[in-house]
Scaffold this motif. Structure first.
Motif, PDB file in Angstrom:
ATOM      1  N   GLY A 110       0.811  -1.209   0.000  1.00  0.00           N
ATOM      2  CA  GLY A 110       0.000   0.000   0.000  1.00  0.00           C
ATOM      3  C   GLY A 110       0.840   1.252   0.000  1.00  0.00           C
ATOM      4  O   GLY A 110       0.886   1.959   0.998  1.00  0.00           O
ATOM      5  N   TRP A 111       1.532   1.499  -1.106  1.00  0.00           N
ATOM      6  CA  TRP A 111       2.363   2.696  -1.163  1.00  0.00           C
ATOM      7  C   TRP A 111       1.470   3.916  -1.365  1.00  0.00           C
ATOM      8  O   TRP A 111       0.768   4.031  -2.360  1.00  0.00           O
ATOM      9  N   ASP A 112       1.518   4.803  -0.425  1.00  0.00           N
ATOM     10  CA  ASP A 112       0.706   6.021  -0.517  1.00  0.00           C
ATOM     11  C   ASP A 112       1.480   7.146   0.152  1.00  0.00           C
ATOM     12  O   ASP A 112       1.653   7.156   1.362  1.00  0.00           O
ATOM     13  N   SER A 113       1.942   8.084  -0.656  1.00  0.00           N
ATOM     14  CA  SER A 113       2.743   9.173  -0.090  1.00  0.00           C
ATOM     15  C   SER A 113       1.884  10.138   0.718  1.00  0.00           C
ATOM     16  O   SER A 113       2.353  10.752   1.672  1.00  0.00           O
ATOM     17  N   GLY A 114       0.602  10.267   0.353  1.00  0.00           N
ATOM     18  CA  GLY A 114      -0.243  11.242   1.031  1.00  0.00           C
ATOM     19  C   GLY A 114       0.188  12.677   0.736  1.00  0.00           C
ATOM     20  O   GLY A 114      -0.172  13.605   1.474  1.00  0.00           O
ATOM     21  N   TYR A 115       0.946  12.830  -0.345  1.00  0.00           N
ATOM     22  CA  TYR A 115       1.454  14.159  -0.682  1.00  0.00           C
ATOM     23  C   TYR A 115       0.315  15.043  -1.182  1.00  0.00           C
ATOM     24  O   TYR A 115      -0.496  14.639  -2.009  1.00  0.00           O
ATOM     25  N   GLU A 116       0.265  16.282  -0.668  1.00  0.00           N
ATOM     26  CA  GLU A 116      -0.789  17.223  -1.055  1.00  0.00           C
ATOM     27  C   GLU A 116      -0.200  18.349  -1.902  1.00  0.00           C
ATOM     28  O   GLU A 116       0.650  19.113  -1.451  1.00  0.00           O
ATOM     29  N   TYR A 117      -0.658  18.415  -3.149  1.00  0.00           N
ATOM     30  CA  TYR A 117      -0.202  19.491  -4.037  1.00  0.00           C
ATOM     31  C   TYR A 117      -0.913  20.796  -3.650  1.00  0.00           C
ATOM     32  O   TYR A 117      -2.105  20.787  -3.295  1.00  0.00           O
ATOM     33  N   LEU A 118      -0.186  21.888  -3.748  1.00  0.00           N
ATOM     34  CA  LEU A 118      -0.779  23.191  -3.423  1.00  0.00           C
ATOM     35  C   LEU A 118      -1.516  23.730  -4.645  1.00  0.00           C
ATOM     36  O   LEU A 118      -0.935  23.863  -5.722  1.00  0.00           O
ATOM     37  N   SER A 119      -2.785  24.041  -4.487  1.00  0.00           N
ATOM     38  CA  SER A 119      -3.611  24.519  -5.598  1.00  0.00           C
ATOM     39  C   SER A 119      -3.230  25.938  -5.988  1.00  0.00           C
ATOM     40  O   SER A 119      -2.591  26.676  -5.222  1.00  0.00           O
ATOM     41  N   ASN A 120      -3.619  26.311  -7.197  1.00  0.00           N
ATOM     42  CA  ASN A 120      -3.355  27.680  -7.671  1.00  0.00           C
ATOM     43  C   ASN A 120      -4.068  28.714  -6.806  1.00  0.00           C
ATOM     44  O   ASN A 120      -3.532  29.800  -6.546  1.00  0.00           O
ATOM     45  N   SER A 121      -5.278  28.385  -6.356  1.00  0.00           N
ATOM     46  CA  SER A 121      -6.021  29.335  -5.515  1.00  0.00           C
ATOM     47  C   SER A 121      -5.298  29.536  -4.176  1.00  0.00           C
ATOM     48  O   SER A 121      -5.248  30.659  -3.652  1.00  0.00           O
ATOM     49  N   HIS A 122      -4.733  28.459  -3.648  1.00  0.00           N
ATOM     50  CA  HIS A 122      -3.993  28.568  -2.395  1.00  0.00           C
ATOM     51  C   HIS A 122      -2.759  29.456  -2.578  1.00  0.00           C
ATOM     52  O   HIS A 122      -2.453  30.309  -1.727  1.00  0.00           O
ATOM     53  N   ARG A 123      -2.086  29.290  -3.688  1.00  0.00           N
ATOM     54  CA  ARG A 123      -0.889  30.103  -3.952  1.00  0.00           C
ATOM     55  C   ARG A 123      -1.288  31.582  -4.114  1.00  0.00           C
ATOM     56  O   ARG A 123      -0.602  32.471  -3.615  1.00  0.00           O
ATOM     57  N   LEU A 124      -2.393  31.813  -4.842  1.00  0.00           N
ATOM     58  CA  LEU A 124      -2.829  33.191  -5.066  1.00  0.00           C
ATOM     59  C   LEU A 124      -3.180  33.871  -3.755  1.00  0.00           C
ATOM     60  O   LEU A 124      -2.828  35.039  -3.523  1.00  0.00           O
TER      61      LEU A 124
END
Length: 298
Positions: A220-234
């Motif tokens: 069960g390889w799962d990094s759980g990595y969360e990409y930062l959305s464009n709205s969050h960056r803005l």
């Protein structure tokens, strides 16, 4: 086939003893080299002798030359005895190695003769030879799959290390941002975040290939990595306050924890693959010893 199994068991024990003996030989060789170096440091031809002469001169000035000479003689005698002990241990290990090799060769010859005899007289053994040939072919195919998966796994580990380095830098700049950074700080911070996210896309693709190579092996390889959305960056660029800065810092920290977790999962998986391959190699070797008529034939 009891005679065949018993003979192979004896051969296996001798091979194991040879492995232990080889380690002893290596230890004895290293010990002899070290003992010889110590002993030679007391000889007049060594570089150490000049330093000893200077020490003797100093001790003579304070009236302790006799004590120094006696102590040096004792140390030299002790070093000589230790060197002799090392030589004796090495010679003993060599003799044991020679004995074990002769025993291994004798048992190997007996095993080969017995296999040849069984192949001529036993239908059951001939069937086992064919079955073993088919099994070795399958095992070698499995080894190829393991090797391919292991190679991909090593790439994933390198990618994850790179992503962690990038996020560590992003975390440092995020800390600066919370302490009063500005637009430039945000640009540098997101540059490192972008690098990490780019690497993580490679990781996810490689994980799919990794699973495909392992086929029936379930992990069960799962990094759980969360990409930062464009709205969050803005929001971070426009508002740029302590709340958005802390939110970013926490997301980076969470992603770092996720990557550390993935790293541990992958290391565990890679270790299992290595152990599995060694086990299969052992099975192949045993099969060859018992059922390959051409092995060890002169």
């Amino acid at each position: 086939m009891i005679e065949l199994d018993n003979l192979y068991a004896k051969l296996t024990r001798v091979k194991g003893a040879l492995t232990v003996n080889q380690k002893q030989l290596n230890q004895c060789m290293r010990a002899k080299i070290d003992a010889k170096r110590v002993y030679e440091s007391f000889t007049e031809s060594s570089e150490h002798y000049t330093k000893q002469q200077f020490k003797r001169f100093l001790t003579s000035l304070i009236g302790r030359e006799g004590q120094y000479i006696e102590k040096t003689k004792q140390s030299r005698t002790k070093a000589y005895r230790h060197l002799n002990d090392c030589n004796e241990a090495l010679e003993k290990a060599f003799l044991e190695h020679e004995r074990l090799e002769n025993e291994r060769n004798r048992l190997t010859t007996q095993l080969q003769a017995l296999k040849q005899q069984l192949s001529e007289t036993s239908d059951t053994y001939r069937e086992e030879v064919l079955e073993a040939f088919s099994e070795r072919k399958h095992w070698r195919e499995v080894c190829e799959e393991i090797d391919e998966a292991f190679y991909i796994g090593q790439k994933i580990l390198r990618y994850v290390d790179e992503a962690i380095d990038a996020l560590d830098s992003a975390k440092s700049w995020s800390t600066v941002d919370m302490l009063g950074g500005g637009f430039i700080t945000d640009l540098v911070k997101y540059d490192h975040i972008d690098k990490a996210e780019s690497i993580m896309k490679k990781v996810e693709g490689s994980l799919i290939r990794y699973q495909e190579e392992l086929k029936d092996v379930s992990y069960g390889w799962d990094s759980g990595y969360e990409y930062l959305s464009n709205s969050h960056r803005l929001m971070d660029f426009l508002l740029d306050n302590i709340f958005t800065d802390v939110s970013n810092y926490n997301k980076i920290q969470d992603n770092l924890s996720s990557l550390e977790n993935l790293l541990n999962q992958m290391n565990t998986s890679q270790n299992r693959l290595s152990m599995l391959r060694k086990q299969i190699e052992k099975e192949i070797e045993q099969s060859l010893d018992l059922y390959d008529l051409d092995k060890n034939q002169s």
